[in-house]
Design a protein around this motif. Structure first.
Motif, PDB file in Angstrom:
ATOM      1  N   GLY A 137     -20.847  24.425  33.461  1.00 35.85           N
ATOM      2  CA  GLY A 137     -21.457  25.169  34.514  1.00 35.85           C
ATOM      3  C   GLY A 137     -20.336  25.943  35.147  1.00 35.85           C
ATOM      4  O   GLY A 137     -19.432  26.761  34.241  1.00 35.85           O
ATOM      5  N   PRO A 138     -20.286  26.205  36.123  1.00 37.85           N
ATOM      6  CA  PRO A 138     -19.194  27.054  37.236  1.00 37.85           C
ATOM      7  C   PRO A 138     -17.588  26.820  36.433  1.00 37.85           C
ATOM      8  O   PRO A 138     -16.984  27.859  36.609  1.00 37.85           O
ATOM      9  CB  PRO A 138     -19.525  26.999  38.444  1.00 37.85           C
ATOM     10  CG  PRO A 138     -20.768  26.585  38.423  1.00 37.85           C
ATOM     11  CD  PRO A 138     -20.989  25.844  37.677  1.00 37.85           C
ATOM     12  N   ALA A 139     -17.447  25.203  36.961  1.00 36.13           N
ATOM     13  CA  ALA A 139     -15.916  25.481  35.842  1.00 36.13           C
ATOM     14  C   ALA A 139     -15.434  25.597  34.286  1.00 36.13           C
ATOM     15  O   ALA A 139     -14.432  26.120  33.927  1.00 36.13           O
ATOM     16  CB  ALA A 139     -15.547  23.738  36.473  1.00 36.13           C
ATOM     17  N   GLY A 140     -16.138  24.886  34.009  1.00 37.81           N
ATOM     18  CA  GLY A 140     -16.517  25.030  32.530  1.00 37.81           C
ATOM     19  C   GLY A 140     -16.793  26.437  32.094  1.00 37.81           C
ATOM     20  O   GLY A 140     -15.968  27.280  30.752  1.00 37.81           O
ATOM     21  N   ALA A 141     -18.017  27.328  31.752  1.00 35.80           N
ATOM     22  CA  ALA A 141     -17.403  28.632  32.099  1.00 35.80           C
ATOM     23  C   ALA A 141     -16.587  29.386  32.483  1.00 35.80           C
ATOM     24  O   ALA A 141     -16.451  30.118  31.403  1.00 35.80           O
ATOM     25  CB  ALA A 141     -19.394  28.912  32.721  1.00 35.80           C
ATOM     26  N   SER A 142     -16.746  29.338  33.589  1.00 35.80           N
ATOM     27  CA  SER A 142     -15.009  29.771  34.515  1.00 35.80           C
ATOM     28  C   SER A 142     -13.903  29.501  32.766  1.00 35.80           C
ATOM     29  O   SER A 142     -13.161  30.486  32.677  1.00 35.80           O
ATOM     30  CB  SER A 142     -14.533  29.694  35.418  1.00 35.80           C
ATOM     31  OG  SER A 142     -13.891  30.761  36.082  1.00 35.80           O
ATOM     32  N   ALA A 143     -13.300  28.203  32.684  1.00 34.56           N
ATOM     33  CA  ALA A 143     -12.607  28.281  32.388  1.00 34.56           C
ATOM     34  C   ALA A 143     -12.721  29.402  30.791  1.00 34.56           C
ATOM     35  O   ALA A 143     -11.903  29.709  30.395  1.00 34.56           O
ATOM     36  CB  ALA A 143     -12.183  26.884  32.315  1.00 34.56           C
ATOM     37  N   ALA A 144     -14.078  28.949  29.603  1.00 30.88           N
ATOM     38  CA  ALA A 144     -14.248  29.846  29.120  1.00 30.88           C
ATOM     39  C   ALA A 144     -14.366  31.050  28.728  1.00 30.88           C
ATOM     40  O   ALA A 144     -13.995  31.383  27.979  1.00 30.88           O
ATOM     41  CB  ALA A 144     -15.522  29.003  28.214  1.00 30.88           C
ATOM     42  N   ILE A 196     -19.289  22.629  24.850  1.00 31.30           N
ATOM     43  CA  ILE A 196     -19.621  21.063  24.523  1.00 31.30           C
ATOM     44  C   ILE A 196     -20.903  21.186  25.748  1.00 31.30           C
ATOM     45  O   ILE A 196     -19.827  20.929  26.632  1.00 31.30           O
ATOM     46  CB  ILE A 196     -19.170  20.357  23.982  1.00 31.30           C
ATOM     47  CG1 ILE A 196     -18.657  20.573  22.843  1.00 31.30           C
ATOM     48  CG2 ILE A 196     -20.946  19.471  23.910  1.00 31.30           C
ATOM     49  CD1 ILE A 196     -17.882  19.598  22.119  1.00 31.30           C
ATOM     50  N   ASP A 197     -22.016  22.172  25.949  1.00 31.51           N
ATOM     51  CA  ASP A 197     -22.650  21.610  27.627  1.00 31.51           C
ATOM     52  C   ASP A 197     -24.354  20.887  26.959  1.00 31.51           C
ATOM     53  O   ASP A 197     -25.405  21.190  26.393  1.00 31.51           O
ATOM     54  CB  ASP A 197     -23.253  22.940  28.155  1.00 31.51           C
ATOM     55  CG  ASP A 197     -24.018  23.072  29.025  1.00 31.51           C
ATOM     56  OD1 ASP A 197     -23.880  22.511  30.457  1.00 31.51           O
ATOM     57  OD2 ASP A 197     -24.607  23.614  29.169  1.00 31.51           O
ATOM     58  N   ASN A 198     -24.424  19.769  27.737  1.00 32.66           N
ATOM     59  CA  ASN A 198     -25.672  18.964  28.102  1.00 32.66           C
ATOM     60  C   ASN A 198     -26.511  19.414  29.172  1.00 32.66           C
ATOM     61  O   ASN A 198     -27.659  19.040  28.458  1.00 32.66           O
ATOM     62  CB  ASN A 198     -25.202  17.809  28.133  1.00 32.66           C
ATOM     63  CG  ASN A 198     -25.322  17.499  29.489  1.00 32.66           C
ATOM     64  OD1 ASN A 198     -24.701  18.285  30.174  1.00 32.66           O
ATOM     65  ND2 ASN A 198     -24.877  16.037  29.656  1.00 32.66           N
ATOM     66  N   ILE A 214     -12.408  18.645  30.254  1.00 32.18           N
ATOM     67  CA  ILE A 214     -13.511  18.394  31.042  1.00 32.18           C
ATOM     68  C   ILE A 214     -14.013  18.774  32.076  1.00 32.18           C
ATOM     69  O   ILE A 214     -13.018  19.317  32.657  1.00 32.18           O
ATOM     70  CB  ILE A 214     -12.990  16.761  31.112  1.00 32.18           C
ATOM     71  CG1 ILE A 214     -12.986  16.055  29.702  1.00 32.18           C
ATOM     72  CG2 ILE A 214     -14.790  16.323  31.935  1.00 32.18           C
ATOM     73  CD1 ILE A 214     -12.100  14.411  30.229  1.00 32.18           C
ATOM     74  N   ALA A 215     -15.279  19.607  31.955  1.00 31.83           N
ATOM     75  CA  ALA A 215     -16.145  19.892  33.438  1.00 31.83           C
ATOM     76  C   ALA A 215     -17.047  19.804  33.332  1.00 31.83           C
ATOM     77  O   ALA A 215     -18.006  20.636  32.766  1.00 31.83           O
ATOM     78  CB  ALA A 215     -15.662  21.488  33.155  1.00 31.83           C
ATOM     79  N   THR A 216     -17.389  18.200  33.785  1.00 29.77           N
ATOM     80  CA  THR A 216     -18.314  17.869  33.516  1.00 29.77           C
ATOM     81  C   THR A 216     -18.997  17.583  34.774  1.00 29.77           C
ATOM     82  O   THR A 216     -20.397  16.199  35.403  1.00 29.77           O
ATOM     83  CB  THR A 216     -18.842  16.470  33.087  1.00 29.77           C
ATOM     84  OG1 THR A 216     -17.167  15.441  33.104  1.00 29.77           O
ATOM     85  CG2 THR A 216     -18.123  16.768  31.229  1.00 29.77           C
ATOM     86  N   TRP A 272      -7.124  17.821  29.731  1.00 33.37           N
ATOM     87  CA  TRP A 272      -7.523  18.493  31.251  1.00 33.37           C
ATOM     88  C   TRP A 272      -8.729  18.225  31.551  1.00 33.37           C
ATOM     89  O   TRP A 272      -9.595  17.963  31.386  1.00 33.37           O
ATOM     90  CB  TRP A 272      -7.088  19.770  31.136  1.00 33.37           C
ATOM     91  CG  TRP A 272      -5.525  20.521  30.247  1.00 33.37           C
ATOM     92  CD1 TRP A 272      -5.706  20.287  28.445  1.00 33.37           C
ATOM     93  CD2 TRP A 272      -4.906  20.879  30.660  1.00 33.37           C
ATOM     94  NE1 TRP A 272      -4.304  20.477  28.334  1.00 33.37           N
ATOM     95  CE2 TRP A 272      -3.937  21.326  29.461  1.00 33.37           C
ATOM     96  CE3 TRP A 272      -4.111  21.454  32.060  1.00 33.37           C
ATOM     97  CZ2 TRP A 272      -2.490  21.658  29.371  1.00 33.37           C
ATOM     98  CZ3 TRP A 272      -2.276  21.759  32.106  1.00 33.37           C
ATOM     99  CH2 TRP A 272      -1.861  22.237  30.782  1.00 33.37           C
ATOM    100  N   VAL A 273      -8.930  18.537  33.096  1.00 32.65           N
ATOM    101  CA  VAL A 273     -10.116  19.004  33.815  1.00 32.65           C
ATOM    102  C   VAL A 273     -10.131  19.021  34.411  1.00 32.65           C
ATOM    103  O   VAL A 273      -8.769  20.305  35.447  1.00 32.65           O
ATOM    104  CB  VAL A 273      -9.972  16.944  34.641  1.00 32.65           C
ATOM    105  CG1 VAL A 273      -8.521  16.496  36.157  1.00 32.65           C
ATOM    106  CG2 VAL A 273     -11.452  16.995  35.242  1.00 32.65           C
ATOM    107  N   ALA A 274     -11.193  20.206  35.122  1.00 33.73           N
ATOM    108  CA  ALA A 274     -11.326  20.665  35.880  1.00 33.73           C
ATOM    109  C   ALA A 274     -12.509  20.986  36.929  1.00 33.73           C
ATOM    110  O   ALA A 274     -13.544  20.271  36.305  1.00 33.73           O
ATOM    111  CB  ALA A 274     -11.620  21.628  35.527  1.00 33.73           C
ATOM    112  N   GLY A 275     -13.115  21.253  38.095  1.00 32.39           N
ATOM    113  CA  GLY A 275     -13.800  21.184  38.936  1.00 32.39           C
ATOM    114  C   GLY A 275     -14.054  19.721  39.515  1.00 32.39           C
ATOM    115  O   GLY A 275     -12.812  19.050  39.564  1.00 32.39           O
TER     116      GLY A 275
END
Length: 187
Positions: free
Chosen positions: A10-17, A30-32, A102-104, A144-147
């Motif tokens: 989502g926004p946090a994970g894709a932004s980090a990527a 890794i996205d569900n 972790i950006a779940t 780490w964790v984001a979002g």
């Protein structure tokens, strides 16, 4: 082995990527495909007059892929610390990375099954979040964790910014010096 594995697209994970891949770090996301943003209509995102959540998520993933981030559709189920790396187990494969973000969003199954310390959330409808430092470090080394999972507001612009912040911190730790990513307009 990957430099960075990001759980959640989502926004946090894709932004980090976007940041980790653009900096040259071998990145896997890794996205569900369960981002709550996929159900949103967004009119309060800086620089965008209005956008459907699925479109925002697709654009973020496309940007990250442009810089070399790999995406797999799977549910991450457990993190296990190794000697200088983290193994990410999914519902079908395993992946190894030096760092994991972790950006779940509001779903903390992966943190809870992996022994990552959590605490009560403060945002409406967010009962539990990952306990982390202001930089995004969790109770497990190199995780780490984001979002929203980190306790920030679930507004897309805020979670995306937090994903970028945590990515910059991860890149800085890997590089051993503060990382800055500023592009300059070519005139």
């Amino acid at each position: 082995m990957y430099d960075v594995a990001i759980i959640g697209g989502g926004p946090a994970g894709a932004s980090a990527a976007i940041y980790t891949a653009k900096s040259g770090k071998k990145t896997i996301v890794i996205d569900n495909d369960q981002s709550v943003t996929k159900r949103a209509w967004i009119e309060n995102h800086y620089g965008v007059e209005g956008i459907a959540g699925p479109e925002l998520v697709a654009i973020g993933k496309k940007q990250a892929a442009k810089f070399g981030a790999e995406f797999v559709t799977a549910k991450a189920t457990k993190l296990t610390a190794g000697d200088g790396f983290i193994t990410v187990e999914t519902d079908g494969e395993t992946y190894e990375a030096g760092h994991v973000i972790i950006a779940t969003g509001m779903f903390l199954d992966i943190a809870e099954t992996s022994g990552v310390r959590t605490k009560p959330g403060t945002e409406p409808r967010i009962k539990t979040i990952v306990d982390c430092t202001p930089e995004g470090k969790t109770s497990l080394d190199n995780v780490w964790v984001a979002g929203t999972a980190a306790g920030v507001s679930m507004h897309t612009i805020i979670t995306a910014g937090d994903g970028a912040k945590v990515a910059i911190n991860v890149i800085s730790e890997i590089n051993g010096e503060r990382y800055v990513d500023h592009d300059v307009l070519k005139v």
